[in-house]
Enzyme design. Structure first.
Site, PDB file in Angstrom:
ATOM      1  N   CYS A 278       0.834  -1.208   0.000  1.00 55.49           N
ATOM      2  CA  CYS A 278       0.000   0.000   0.000  1.00 55.49           C
ATOM      3  C   CYS A 278       0.873   1.264   0.000  1.00 55.49           C
ATOM      4  O   CYS A 278       1.594   1.494  -0.968  1.00 55.49           O
ATOM      5  CB  CYS A 278      -0.971  -0.056   1.187  1.00 55.49           C
ATOM      6  N   TYR A 279       0.870   2.052   1.067  1.00 54.72           N
ATOM      7  CA  TYR A 279       1.741   3.238   1.124  1.00 54.72           C
ATOM      8  C   TYR A 279       3.187   2.836   0.840  1.00 54.72           C
ATOM      9  O   TYR A 279       3.912   3.553   0.138  1.00 54.72           O
ATOM     10  CB  TYR A 279       1.645   3.876   2.517  1.00 54.72           C
TER      11      TYR A 279
ATOM     12  N   HIS B 172      -3.632  -5.369   0.678  1.00 52.15           N
ATOM     13  CA  HIS B 172      -3.013  -5.810   1.938  1.00 52.15           C
ATOM     14  C   HIS B 172      -2.966  -7.345   2.019  1.00 52.15           C
ATOM     15  O   HIS B 172      -3.959  -7.969   2.397  1.00 52.15           O
ATOM     16  CB  HIS B 172      -3.807  -5.249   3.124  1.00 52.15           C
TER      17      HIS B 172
ATOM     18  N   GLU C 165      -1.529  -9.062   4.188  1.00 51.39           N
ATOM     19  CA  GLU C 165      -1.424  -9.508   5.584  1.00 51.39           C
ATOM     20  C   GLU C 165      -2.781  -9.748   6.248  1.00 51.39           C
ATOM     21  O   GLU C 165      -2.858 -10.415   7.274  1.00 51.39           O
ATOM     22  CB  GLU C 165      -0.612  -8.498   6.414  1.00 51.39           C
TER      23      GLU C 165
END
Ligand code: XMP
Length: 516
Positions: A85-86, A172, A174
Site C-alpha cells: 500500500c503506502y 493488503h 497480511e
C-alpha cells in the site's frame, strides 16, 4: 537478542495499523521479523543484514510535505523489498513512478487479476480476492517496472522493478480478507528473499535459556506472578535456565477469579518447586478500595498497593539483582512513540512497569520479542498446565474494574461466582479458545424481577465476550443463544442477589472491552 544466524526480515513501519499483523504473518512462515521505525538508515540495515525488508502501509500520502520517507539508499542495498500500500507507493515513487489520488477512495474486497504467476504470485490463482484500503495509487510506471497484477480500479495492483529487488502490492496481503495473502507473503520470503524457515519456537527457547544464563550468572532473580500466562512463562523459562536462583512473588489481592490463586500456587510449588512467596493481602486491598468509585482511582490504588507489597517482599529476599518481567513484543512496539503508541490515555493499564527504577534491579525480559501465541507455544513446551497457558487475558486490577461502583466483599463474591459459571459454560460449549476474552460485569443498579410469587429488586449482570487478535479493536462474539440461555438460567438460579442477565453487543471502538 535473537540468534545471529536466524533469518530475519525487517518491517519498516510507516504508521500502519497492520504492522504487527505483518510481523506475525512473517513469523508464521518460520522467519523471524522485527518492526523498526521507517527512519532506520541503510547503514543500520546493512549491519542487521536481513534477508528481506517490508515497507508497511500508512495513513499519509507520499506526495505531501512531511510524509514519512525512508533512506533512499535502502533500495540500492540489494536486499529484496516488498512495499505494501503506502509502502508500495513510496518505493515506486523513489524509483521514479508517479503516485496520484484515486478518483474515489477504494476500500474493501475486490477482485485482482494476476498476469504474472512467477515468484510473488507463484501458486496463486489468476483471479484473487484482495483487500484494498487506499486513496492514492501508482498511475504511471517507468519502463524499468513490470506490472504483475491489476484490478478494475487500480492498474498497478502488483509491480516489480526489473533491476532492483523491489516488489509492491497495492492491496493488503497480511489481512485474512485477502484470501491468498499468506501465500503471497510466503512467496516473498521463500521465492524472493531465499529464506529457508529457521525460526522455530524450540530454537528460541534454547537461545533464551542461554541468554538468561549469561545475563544473570549467579545472581538472584525476582519475578511477580500475576496468574496470567505471560508472567508464568517468564518464570518457568527463567527457572529452567537458572533453577532455584529465581524467587517468585504472588500477591493474592482478592480480586482474582475463583480458581486462579490456587492454580498458580499449585503449579509453581508442585510442578516447578520454585521459591514462591505468597502474600495474602485481600483485606489490605479491600480496605484501600473502600468507597472508591472512579475506575482510574481503583487502578492507581491497586497498582500502588501491589508495588508496595512487592517491594516489601523483595527486600526480604537476599541477594536479588534482577527483576523478571513478562513484557511482550506488542508492549515494546507500542511504547515507542514512532510506532504510534497511544497519545491519549484511555485507561492507564496497571502493570509492574513502575518497579524497575524504584528497586534498582536490572530487568530480565525473555519474552520481549514474542507475540502472545508464541508465548503460549513456549508455555506448552515447558509443561505449564493447559488452563494456564490458554487463559484469557485478565486485567491487573482484576474484578475491581468489573464491579461498576464500589468494590465490597459481597459484590466480589457475587461477581466471582458468576464469572465461574460463565467460564464453565463457555468451556462446556467448546468456545473457550475461539473467544478471545469472556467475563461477567456487575452493574451498579437493581431491577425488578419476580421470583416465585415474590417481587425482587436485585442486581444486573452483563456478559461480555469478544473476539480480537490484538485487543486494540474487537468485535462482540456471537455466543449461540442456547449457551447464553444456559448461562442466564444458571446465574439467576444459582447466584443469590442477581435477577437479570444482559449481553453486551458493542464493538471496540467505540466501546472498550472492559466496562471500566
Ligand atoms: P480495554 O478495556 O482497554 O481492554 O478495551 C483491552 C485489554 O486490556 C485489558 N485491560 C487491562 N489490563 N490492566 C491490565 O493489565 C488494566 O488496567 C486493564 N484494563 C483493561 C482488558 O482486559 C483487555 O484484555
Amino acid at each position: 537478542m535473537i540468534e545471529e544466524n536466524n533469518e530475519k526480515v525487517l518491517i519498516l513501519d510507516f504508521g500502519s495499523q497492520y504492522a504487527q499483523l505483518i510481523a506475525r504473518r512473517v513469523r508464521e512462515n518460520n522467519v523471524f521479523s522485527e518492526i523498526v521505525s521507517h527512519k532506520i538508515t541503510a547503514e543500520q540495515i546493512k549491519k542487521i543484514n536481513p534477508k528481506g525488508i517490508i515497507f508497511t502501509g500508512g495513513p499519509a500520502s507520499v506526495y505531501v510535505k512531511n510524509a514519512p520517507q525512508c533512506d533512499e539508499e535502502i533500495v540500492d542495498l540489494g536486499i529484496p523489498i516488498l512495499g505494501i500500500c503506502y509502502g508500495m507507493q513510496l518505493g515506486c515513487q523513489m524509483l521514479k513512478a508517479t503516485v496520484k489520488p484515486t478518483v474515489s477512495r477504494e476500500y474493501g474486497r475486490t477482485t485482482c487479476i494476476v498476469n504474472d504467476q512467477s515468484k510473488l504470485f507463484k501458486s496463486v490463482d489468476k483471479d484473487i480476492i484482495v483487500w484494498m484500503s487506499h486513496g492514492d495509487q501508482v498511475v504511471e510506471l517507468p519502463i524499468e517496472f513490470e506490472s504483475l497484477a491489476f484490478t478494475h480500479n487500480c492498474p498497478y495492483a502488483g509491480v516489480k522493478h526489473k533491476k532492483k529487488a523491489f516488489y509492491g502490492v497495492q492491496f493488503h496481503p497480511e489481512v485474512t480478507h485477502t484470501l491468498q495473502g499468506s501465500q503471497i507473503i510466503r512467496n516473498f520470503l521463500y521465492e524472493i528473499c531465499g529464506c529457508t524457515g529457521t525460526w522455530k519456537i524450540d530454537s528460541y527457547i534454547e537461545k533464551s535459556l542461554h541468554d538468561i544464563h549469561s545475563q544473570v550468572g549467579d545472581g538472584r532473580v525476582v519475578c511477580g506472578l500475576s496468574g496470567g500466562v505471560d508472567s508464568a512463562v517468564t518464570a518457568a523459562l527463567i527457572h529452567k535456565a537458572i533453577g532455584n536462583h529465581i524467587s517468585c512473588i504472588f500477591v493474592d489481592n482478592g480480586l482474582l477469579r475463583d480458581y486462579e490463586a490456587d492454580e498458580v500456587v499449585k503449579t509453581f510449588k508442585d510442578n516447578f518447586t520454585v521459591d514462591l512467596h505468597v502474600i495474602h493481602a485481600r483485606e489490605r486491598f479491600l480496605d484501600k478500595l473502600k468507597g472508591v468509585i472512579d475506575p482510574e482511582k481503583k487502578r492507581k490504588i491497586i497498582g500502588h498497593e501491589f508495588i508496595e507489597i512487592f517491594k516489601e517482599e523483595a527486600k526480604r529476599i537476599s541477594g536479588v539483582k534482577f527483576l523478571a518481567q513478562g513484557t511482550l513484543y506488542p508492549d515494546v512496539i507500542e511504547s515507542i512513540p514512532a510506532h504510534g503508541g497511544p497519545t491519549v490515555t484511555i485507561k492507564s493499564h496497571h502493570n509492574v512497569g513502575g518497579l524497575p527504577a524504584e528497586l534498582g534491579f536490572e530487568l530480565v525480559e525473555p519474552l520481549r520479542f514474542l507475540f502472545k501465541d508464541e508465548v503460549r507455544k513456549i508455555g506448552e513446551e515447558l509443561g505449564l498446565p493447559e488452563e494456564l497457558v490458554w487463559r484469557h487475558p485478565f486485567p491487573g486490577p482484576g474484578l475491581a474494574i468489573r464491579i461498576i461502583g464500589e468494590v465490597t466483599k459481597p459484590r466480589l463474591e457475587i461477581l466471582r461466582n458468576t464469572d465461574k459459571i460463565v467460564i464453565e459454560e463457555i468451556r462446556k460449549a467448546g468456545l473457550y479458545r475461539s473467544v478471545s476474552q469472556c467475563f461477567a460485569v456487575l452493574l451498579p443498579l437493581s431491577t425488578v424481577g419476580v421470583m416465585g410469587d415474590e417481587r425482587s429488586y436485585e442486581n444486573v449482570i452483563a456478559i461480555r465476550a469478544v473476539e480480537t487478535t490484538d485487543f486494540m479493536t474487537a468485535d462482540w462474539y456471537r455466543i449461540p443463544h442456547e449457551v447464553l440461555g444456559t448461562i442466564s438460567n444458571r446465574v439467576i438460579n444459582e447466584i443469590k442477589g442477581v435477577n437479570r442477565v444482559v449481553y453486551d453487543i458493542s464493538t471496540k471502538p467505540p466501546s472498550t472491552i472492559e466496562w471500566e
